[in-house]
Design a protein around this motif. Structure first.
Motif, PDB file in Angstrom:
ATOM      1  N   LEU A  99     -52.569  -7.354  -9.874  1.00 51.48           N
ATOM      2  CA  LEU A  99     -51.951  -6.630 -11.745  1.00 51.48           C
ATOM      3  C   LEU A  99     -51.309  -6.611 -12.373  1.00 51.48           C
ATOM      4  O   LEU A  99     -51.234  -6.586 -13.182  1.00 51.48           O
ATOM      5  N   PRO A 100     -50.212  -7.136 -12.087  1.00 50.29           N
ATOM      6  CA  PRO A 100     -49.426  -7.854 -12.241  1.00 50.29           C
ATOM      7  C   PRO A 100     -49.912  -9.126 -12.903  1.00 50.29           C
ATOM      8  O   PRO A 100     -49.830  -9.109 -14.931  1.00 50.29           O
ATOM      9  N   ALA A 101     -51.081 -10.144 -12.792  1.00 49.79           N
ATOM     10  CA  ALA A 101     -51.047 -10.725 -13.631  1.00 49.79           C
ATOM     11  C   ALA A 101     -52.180 -10.779 -14.779  1.00 49.79           C
ATOM     12  O   ALA A 101     -52.347 -11.417 -16.030  1.00 49.79           O
ATOM     13  N   PHE A 102     -53.332  -9.423 -14.328  1.00 52.61           N
ATOM     14  CA  PHE A 102     -53.839  -9.282 -15.320  1.00 52.61           C
ATOM     15  C   PHE A 102     -53.055  -8.214 -16.586  1.00 52.61           C
ATOM     16  O   PHE A 102     -53.345  -8.489 -17.377  1.00 52.61           O
ATOM     17  N   ARG A 103     -51.881  -7.600 -16.015  1.00 54.65           N
ATOM     18  CA  ARG A 103     -51.079  -7.017 -17.152  1.00 54.65           C
ATOM     19  C   ARG A 103     -50.235  -8.470 -18.055  1.00 54.65           C
ATOM     20  O   ARG A 103     -50.117  -8.097 -18.970  1.00 54.65           O
ATOM     21  N   ALA A 104     -50.341  -9.186 -17.873  1.00 55.62           N
ATOM     22  CA  ALA A 104     -49.435 -10.129 -18.305  1.00 55.62           C
ATOM     23  C   ALA A 104     -50.036 -11.376 -19.238  1.00 55.62           C
ATOM     24  O   ALA A 104     -49.989 -11.319 -20.494  1.00 55.62           O
ATOM     25  N   PHE A 105     -51.279 -11.223 -18.441  1.00 54.86           N
ATOM     26  CA  PHE A 105     -52.155 -12.110 -19.703  1.00 54.86           C
ATOM     27  C   PHE A 105     -53.684 -11.298 -20.302  1.00 54.86           C
ATOM     28  O   PHE A 105     -54.055 -11.806 -21.056  1.00 54.86           O
ATOM     29  N   GLY A 106     -53.468 -10.156 -19.612  1.00 52.95           N
ATOM     30  CA  GLY A 106     -54.457  -9.436 -20.472  1.00 52.95           C
ATOM     31  C   GLY A 106     -56.070 -10.082 -19.984  1.00 52.95           C
ATOM     32  O   GLY A 106     -56.263 -10.255 -18.807  1.00 52.95           O
ATOM     33  N   ALA A 107     -56.683  -9.738 -20.876  1.00 53.26           N
ATOM     34  CA  ALA A 107     -58.243 -10.139 -20.945  1.00 53.26           C
ATOM     35  C   ALA A 107     -58.389 -11.332 -21.013  1.00 53.26           C
ATOM     36  O   ALA A 107     -59.680 -12.272 -20.844  1.00 53.26           O
ATOM     37  N   GLY A 108     -57.765 -12.034 -21.305  1.00 54.04           N
ATOM     38  CA  GLY A 108     -57.994 -13.178 -21.757  1.00 54.04           C
ATOM     39  C   GLY A 108     -57.689 -14.516 -21.045  1.00 54.04           C
ATOM     40  O   GLY A 108     -57.876 -15.836 -20.688  1.00 54.04           O
ATOM     41  N   PHE A 109     -57.029 -13.735 -19.345  1.00 49.18           N
ATOM     42  CA  PHE A 109     -56.892 -14.400 -17.779  1.00 49.18           C
ATOM     43  C   PHE A 109     -58.012 -14.810 -18.042  1.00 49.18           C
ATOM     44  O   PHE A 109     -58.036 -16.060 -17.064  1.00 49.18           O
ATOM     45  N   LEU A 110     -59.172 -14.362 -17.712  1.00 53.51           N
ATOM     46  CA  LEU A 110     -60.581 -14.524 -17.111  1.00 53.51           C
ATOM     47  C   LEU A 110     -61.016 -15.824 -18.951  1.00 53.51           C
ATOM     48  O   LEU A 110     -61.534 -16.596 -17.044  1.00 53.51           O
ATOM     49  N   GLU A 126     -52.754 -23.652  -3.985  1.00 55.88           N
ATOM     50  CA  GLU A 126     -51.829 -23.396  -4.471  1.00 55.88           C
ATOM     51  C   GLU A 126     -50.901 -21.676  -3.463  1.00 55.88           C
ATOM     52  O   GLU A 126     -49.736 -21.806  -3.798  1.00 55.88           O
ATOM     53  N   PHE A 127     -51.571 -21.953  -2.733  1.00 58.34           N
ATOM     54  CA  PHE A 127     -51.058 -20.979  -2.361  1.00 58.34           C
ATOM     55  C   PHE A 127     -49.908 -20.660  -1.028  1.00 58.34           C
ATOM     56  O   PHE A 127     -48.931 -19.456  -1.228  1.00 58.34           O
ATOM     57  N   GLY A 128     -49.583 -21.408  -1.128  1.00 58.39           N
ATOM     58  CA  GLY A 128     -49.015 -22.154   0.048  1.00 58.39           C
ATOM     59  C   GLY A 128     -47.332 -22.495  -0.698  1.00 58.39           C
ATOM     60  O   GLY A 128     -45.985 -22.745  -0.345  1.00 58.39           O
ATOM     61  N   GLU A 129     -47.791 -22.938  -2.281  1.00 59.69           N
ATOM     62  CA  GLU A 129     -46.477 -23.155  -2.462  1.00 59.69           C
ATOM     63  C   GLU A 129     -45.943 -21.671  -3.545  1.00 59.69           C
ATOM     64  O   GLU A 129     -45.349 -21.860  -4.636  1.00 59.69           O
ATOM     65  N   ALA A 130     -46.975 -20.828  -4.064  1.00 61.09           N
ATOM     66  CA  ALA A 130     -46.342 -19.596  -4.518  1.00 61.09           C
ATOM     67  C   ALA A 130     -45.681 -18.805  -3.943  1.00 61.09           C
ATOM     68  O   ALA A 130     -45.648 -17.954  -2.446  1.00 61.09           O
ATOM     69  N   SER A 131     -44.542 -18.206  -4.609  1.00 58.68           N
ATOM     70  CA  SER A 131     -42.932 -17.934  -3.394  1.00 58.68           C
ATOM     71  C   SER A 131     -43.577 -15.841  -3.682  1.00 58.68           C
ATOM     72  O   SER A 131     -44.656 -15.812  -4.422  1.00 58.68           O
ATOM     73  N   ALA A 132     -43.699 -15.091  -2.967  1.00 58.96           N
ATOM     74  CA  ALA A 132     -43.470 -13.777  -3.284  1.00 58.96           C
ATOM     75  C   ALA A 132     -43.333 -12.656  -4.094  1.00 58.96           C
ATOM     76  O   ALA A 132     -41.486 -13.226  -4.329  1.00 58.96           O
ATOM     77  N   GLY A 133     -44.123 -12.694  -4.403  1.00 55.88           N
ATOM     78  CA  GLY A 133     -43.825 -11.477  -5.273  1.00 55.88           C
ATOM     79  C   GLY A 133     -44.235 -11.999  -6.997  1.00 55.88           C
ATOM     80  O   GLY A 133     -43.259 -12.292  -7.923  1.00 55.88           O
ATOM     81  N   SER A 134     -44.147 -13.754  -7.063  1.00 57.73           N
ATOM     82  CA  SER A 134     -44.303 -13.784  -8.486  1.00 57.73           C
ATOM     83  C   SER A 134     -45.109 -14.406  -8.966  1.00 57.73           C
ATOM     84  O   SER A 134     -46.585 -13.242  -8.237  1.00 57.73           O
ATOM     85  N   LEU A 135     -45.701 -14.725 -10.236  1.00 56.02           N
ATOM     86  CA  LEU A 135     -46.190 -13.785 -11.221  1.00 56.02           C
ATOM     87  C   LEU A 135     -47.528 -15.576 -10.864  1.00 56.02           C
ATOM     88  O   LEU A 135     -48.769 -15.421 -10.509  1.00 56.02           O
ATOM     89  N   LYS A 136     -47.310 -16.280 -10.333  1.00 55.28           N
ATOM     90  CA  LYS A 136     -47.774 -17.102  -9.222  1.00 55.28           C
ATOM     91  C   LYS A 136     -48.658 -17.082  -8.394  1.00 55.28           C
ATOM     92  O   LYS A 136     -50.172 -16.762  -8.726  1.00 55.28           O
ATOM     93  N   LEU A 137     -48.544 -15.786  -7.669  1.00 56.82           N
ATOM     94  CA  LEU A 137     -48.774 -15.366  -6.471  1.00 56.82           C
ATOM     95  C   LEU A 137     -50.286 -14.385  -7.069  1.00 56.82           C
ATOM     96  O   LEU A 137     -50.638 -14.208  -6.233  1.00 56.82           O
ATOM     97  N   SER A 138     -49.420 -13.540  -8.141  1.00 58.23           N
ATOM     98  CA  SER A 138     -50.069 -12.114  -8.591  1.00 58.23           C
ATOM     99  C   SER A 138     -51.545 -13.384  -9.177  1.00 58.23           C
ATOM    100  O   SER A 138     -52.294 -12.692  -8.845  1.00 58.23           O
TER     101      SER A 138
END
Length: 333
Positions: free
Chosen positions: A64-75, A291-303
């Motif tokens: 959800l944070p990624a969807f909120r940050a980038f909107g429909a353009g994320f797709l 990329e999952f192993g490099e994503a920190s908890a709570g980061s936008l990348k993990l989202s």
């Protein structure tokens, strides 16, 4: 009266009479057993729904944070820049759909040929070894396919197949852009080829099993009317088994959409879209694995990675829904 009558009847035929109280207790115990069995079956069905709902909710809330940050353009966004925290699903979605479709195009005709050979043409002594070999292919772990593809298929593609195709089809106006580029061996086409080999045993085994379920009288009647083997397959076997055949193909497509390690080895892992089938790319599963192993908890990348997982789930659900719609339309037709 009923218990007395059954008691007397049992005595009359020489059997040991069943006491009325024991008979009622046995019936009561059987009824309780049925109720417990039905309760366990319902619990199993509800458990599946709960697990599925939990996965969907967790992926959606995590993304959800990624969807909120980038909107429909994320797709549609093709950028993937962890430094600037700009993420888009365009490249992995494109790679996932393209490799899966190419894998089906390559695997389904071969699977049909294998199933046709095993059910109609193969001698009895050859059916079991070939059928066993097909089933063993399904048991090979995906990591083995990936390693084999990287150390065997990629060098062959780089030294032989890709240069030949680039020098011929790559020079044809219009379609040349689909076969252009440097012959590195890795790329979308190589990934699709490995996927085709991986889903081949699932589709072929399903087709073989359903072809064998066609009543022999149907085929014998067609042969009696003078039909050839191919005419029997096209006019009798395929119409009779089309629902199961489509189901087997969808099973293979589901495997192709979610495959991870084998694709990661050979796809090139580049976050860009190129029209060339020999160009590098990414899929949703491969980029999550990398990329999952490099994503920190709570980061936008993990989202963003969790959002990609949710998108992959939606794509798989859409494919399943489409297959069921096609099956229903064919049944009504």
């Amino acid at each position: 009266m009923t218990d007395t009558a059954s008691h007397l009847a049992g005595a009359a035929i020489g059997a040991d009479p069943v006491p009325p109280r024991a008979s009622r207790a046995a019936n009561r115990g059987a009824g309780q057993g049925d109720a417990i069995f039905a309760l366990l079956c319902r619990a199993a069905g509800v458990l599946v729904l709960l697990l599925l709902s939990a996965i969907i909710v967790e992926l959606f809330l995590g993304g959800l944070p990624a969807f909120r940050a980038f909107g429909a353009g994320f797709l549609t966004n093709t950028d993937w820049d962890p430094v600037q925290e700009v993420f888009g699903a365009g490249v992995p979605v494109y790679g996932t759909l393209l490799t899966a479709v190419l894998a089906l195009i390559m695997a389904v005709p071969v699977a049909f040929g294998i199933a046709f050979f095993l059910t109609e043409l193969a001698p009895a002594w050859l059916k079991r070894p070939v059928g066993t070999a097909i089933e063993l292919l399904a048991a090979v772990p995906s990591i083995i396919y990936g390693m084999w593809g990287f150390f065997v298929i990629v060098p062959i593609m780089a030294s032989t197949i890709q240069p030949a195709v680039i020098d011929t089809l790559g020079e044809v106006p219009g379609i040349g852009m689909f076969f252009s580029g440097a012959p590195f061996g890795t790329g979308l086409f190589t990934a699709a080829l490995i996927l085709a080999i991986m889903i081949l045993p699932f589709v072929a085994a399903t087709m073989r099993d359903v072809f064998e379920q066609v009543p022999a009288v149907y085929k014998e009647s067609a042969y009696g009317l003078g039909a050839t083997t191919w005419e029997v397959m096209r006019g009798v076997v395929l119409p009779y088994t089309r629902i199961s055949v489509v189901g087997g193909i969808m099973l293979g497509l589901g495997r192709a959409l979610g495959e991870t390690m084998a694709v990661t080895f050979v796809i090139g892992n580049a976050n860009r879209i190129t029209p060339s089938l020999f160009g590098p790319g990414n899929t949703i599963a491969s980029i999550v694995a990398l990329e999952f192993g490099e994503a920190s908890a709570g980061s936008l990348k993990l989202s963003a990675l969790l959002a990609l997982g949710f998108i992959l789930f939606v794509i798989s659900f859409a494919v399943l829904a489409l297959s069921r719609w096609l099956l229903r339309s064919r049944l009504k037709g």
